[in-house]
Design a protein around this motif. Sequence first.
Motif, PDB file in Angstrom:
ATOM      1  N   ASN A  83       1.046 -20.384  -4.566  1.00 32.40           N
ATOM      2  CA  ASN A  83       2.370 -20.316  -5.184  1.00 32.40           C
ATOM      3  C   ASN A  83       2.337 -20.978  -6.556  1.00 32.40           C
ATOM      4  O   ASN A  83       1.414 -21.744  -6.868  1.00 32.40           O
ATOM      5  CB  ASN A  83       3.404 -20.999  -4.301  1.00 32.40           C
ATOM      6  CG  ASN A  83       3.542 -20.350  -2.934  1.00 32.40           C
ATOM      7  OD1 ASN A  83       3.365 -19.135  -2.779  1.00 32.40           O
ATOM      8  ND2 ASN A  83       3.868 -21.150  -1.942  1.00 32.40           N
ATOM      9  N   SER A  84       3.352 -20.696  -7.339  1.00 35.51           N
ATOM     10  CA  SER A  84       3.485 -21.301  -8.672  1.00 35.51           C
ATOM     11  C   SER A  84       2.176 -21.179  -9.452  1.00 35.51           C
ATOM     12  O   SER A  84       1.685 -22.148 -10.044  1.00 35.51           O
ATOM     13  CB  SER A  84       3.885 -22.778  -8.548  1.00 35.51           C
ATOM     14  OG  SER A  84       5.089 -22.911  -7.832  1.00 35.51           O
ATOM     15  N   LEU A  85       1.644 -19.994  -9.471  1.00 40.88           N
ATOM     16  CA  LEU A  85       0.348 -19.784 -10.111  1.00 40.88           C
ATOM     17  C   LEU A  85       0.412 -20.023 -11.608  1.00 40.88           C
ATOM     18  O   LEU A  85       1.437 -19.738 -12.256  1.00 40.88           O
ATOM     19  CB  LEU A  85      -0.170 -18.382  -9.813  1.00 40.88           C
ATOM     20  CG  LEU A  85      -0.766 -18.219  -8.413  1.00 40.88           C
ATOM     21  CD1 LEU A  85      -0.796 -16.757  -7.993  1.00 40.88           C
ATOM     22  CD2 LEU A  85      -2.154 -18.818  -8.358  1.00 40.88           C
ATOM     23  N   LYS A  86      -0.686 -20.546 -12.132  1.00 46.78           N
ATOM     24  CA  LYS A  86      -0.803 -20.868 -13.544  1.00 46.78           C
ATOM     25  C   LYS A  86      -1.980 -20.076 -14.139  1.00 46.78           C
ATOM     26  O   LYS A  86      -2.915 -19.712 -13.410  1.00 46.78           O
ATOM     27  CB  LYS A  86      -1.070 -22.362 -13.722  1.00 46.78           C
ATOM     28  CG  LYS A  86      -0.049 -23.268 -13.082  1.00 46.78           C
ATOM     29  CD  LYS A  86      -0.463 -24.728 -13.213  1.00 46.78           C
ATOM     30  CE  LYS A  86       0.541 -25.650 -12.561  1.00 46.78           C
ATOM     31  NZ  LYS A  86       0.153 -27.087 -12.690  1.00 46.78           N
ATOM     32  N   PRO A  87      -1.952 -19.839 -15.437  1.00 46.36           N
ATOM     33  CA  PRO A  87      -3.087 -19.141 -16.065  1.00 46.36           C
ATOM     34  C   PRO A  87      -4.425 -19.813 -15.772  1.00 46.36           C
ATOM     35  O   PRO A  87      -5.448 -19.124 -15.627  1.00 46.36           O
ATOM     36  CB  PRO A  87      -2.748 -19.182 -17.557  1.00 46.36           C
ATOM     37  CG  PRO A  87      -1.260 -19.198 -17.584  1.00 46.36           C
ATOM     38  CD  PRO A  87      -0.855 -20.044 -16.398  1.00 46.36           C
ATOM     39  N   GLU A  88      -4.428 -21.123 -15.653  1.00 48.22           N
ATOM     40  CA  GLU A  88      -5.687 -21.828 -15.369  1.00 48.22           C
ATOM     41  C   GLU A  88      -6.193 -21.615 -13.942  1.00 48.22           C
ATOM     42  O   GLU A  88      -7.293 -22.052 -13.606  1.00 48.22           O
ATOM     43  CB  GLU A  88      -5.557 -23.326 -15.661  1.00 48.22           C
ATOM     44  CG  GLU A  88      -4.364 -23.992 -15.029  1.00 48.22           C
ATOM     45  CD  GLU A  88      -3.179 -24.103 -15.979  1.00 48.22           C
ATOM     46  OE1 GLU A  88      -2.861 -23.109 -16.681  1.00 48.22           O
ATOM     47  OE2 GLU A  88      -2.556 -25.190 -16.001  1.00 48.22           O
ATOM     48  N   ASP A  89      -5.410 -20.950 -13.114  1.00 46.43           N
ATOM     49  CA  ASP A  89      -5.892 -20.584 -11.771  1.00 46.43           C
ATOM     50  C   ASP A  89      -6.724 -19.307 -11.804  1.00 46.43           C
ATOM     51  O   ASP A  89      -7.302 -18.915 -10.782  1.00 46.43           O
ATOM     52  CB  ASP A  89      -4.709 -20.388 -10.812  1.00 46.43           C
ATOM     53  CG  ASP A  89      -3.936 -21.665 -10.559  1.00 46.43           C
ATOM     54  OD1 ASP A  89      -2.682 -21.604 -10.534  1.00 46.43           O
ATOM     55  OD2 ASP A  89      -4.573 -22.721 -10.384  1.00 46.43           O
ATOM     56  N   THR A  90      -6.777 -18.654 -12.950  1.00 45.38           N
ATOM     57  CA  THR A  90      -7.560 -17.431 -13.081  1.00 45.38           C
ATOM     58  C   THR A  90      -9.031 -17.693 -12.806  1.00 45.38           C
ATOM     59  O   THR A  90      -9.643 -18.579 -13.410  1.00 45.38           O
ATOM     60  CB  THR A  90      -7.395 -16.845 -14.497  1.00 45.38           C
ATOM     61  OG1 THR A  90      -6.036 -16.443 -14.674  1.00 45.38           O
ATOM     62  CG2 THR A  90      -8.307 -15.646 -14.702  1.00 45.38           C
ATOM     63  N   ALA A  91      -9.591 -16.949 -11.859  1.00 43.26           N
ATOM     64  CA  ALA A  91     -10.979 -17.140 -11.456  1.00 43.26           C
ATOM     65  C   ALA A  91     -11.330 -16.105 -10.395  1.00 43.26           C
ATOM     66  O   ALA A  91     -10.450 -15.398  -9.882  1.00 43.26           O
ATOM     67  CB  ALA A  91     -11.197 -18.544 -10.887  1.00 43.26           C
ATOM     68  N   VAL A  92     -12.602 -16.046 -10.060  1.00 40.40           N
ATOM     69  CA  VAL A  92     -13.025 -15.338  -8.864  1.00 40.40           C
ATOM     70  C   VAL A  92     -12.965 -16.333  -7.706  1.00 40.40           C
ATOM     71  O   VAL A  92     -13.512 -17.442  -7.810  1.00 40.40           O
ATOM     72  CB  VAL A  92     -14.442 -14.766  -9.000  1.00 40.40           C
ATOM     73  CG1 VAL A  92     -14.859 -14.065  -7.700  1.00 40.40           C
ATOM     74  CG2 VAL A  92     -14.514 -13.794 -10.174  1.00 40.40           C
ATOM     75  N   TYR A  93     -12.292 -15.957  -6.646  1.00 34.35           N
ATOM     76  CA  TYR A  93     -12.114 -16.827  -5.487  1.00 34.35           C
ATOM     77  C   TYR A  93     -13.059 -16.373  -4.375  1.00 34.35           C
ATOM     78  O   TYR A  93     -13.103 -15.188  -4.015  1.00 34.35           O
ATOM     79  CB  TYR A  93     -10.666 -16.781  -5.017  1.00 34.35           C
ATOM     80  CG  TYR A  93      -9.749 -17.601  -5.891  1.00 34.35           C
ATOM     81  CD1 TYR A  93      -9.448 -17.196  -7.190  1.00 34.35           C
ATOM     82  CD2 TYR A  93      -9.198 -18.799  -5.437  1.00 34.35           C
ATOM     83  CE1 TYR A  93      -8.636 -17.955  -8.010  1.00 34.35           C
ATOM     84  CE2 TYR A  93      -8.372 -19.562  -6.252  1.00 34.35           C
ATOM     85  CZ  TYR A  93      -8.105 -19.143  -7.531  1.00 34.35           C
ATOM     86  OH  TYR A  93      -7.287 -19.901  -8.343  1.00 34.35           O
TER      87      TYR A  93
END
Length: 116
Positions: A83-93
Amino acid sequence: QVQLVESGGGLVQAGGSLRLSCATSGINFSIYTMGWYRQAPGRQRELVAEITSTGSTNYADSVKDRFTISRDNAKRTVYLQMNSLKPEDTAVYYCNAAVKLGPNRWGQGTQVTVSS
């Protein structure tokens, strides 16, 4: 044959939510510590969250209070509610399965992209 298959990634705007799933086969799922890791371009892979066989959880400071990891032993599946995703959460998970005295298992990864 051991398989960890992630799903649920995609493109979302900042402030939005995604739910990742990791379906497993070929392992005794209930005894494994299951984790979610992520790797952004040019950065090392890092732990996001993990959940033990007894349900204890651990989160990276950067995702505490925003992400929730859970598991369904009957479905052999681990989830990551983001939740409350931020641009810095961008990645391969990546999904990870770990157990003492056994090899680490990894999924193929799912891309999460958060636009600002």
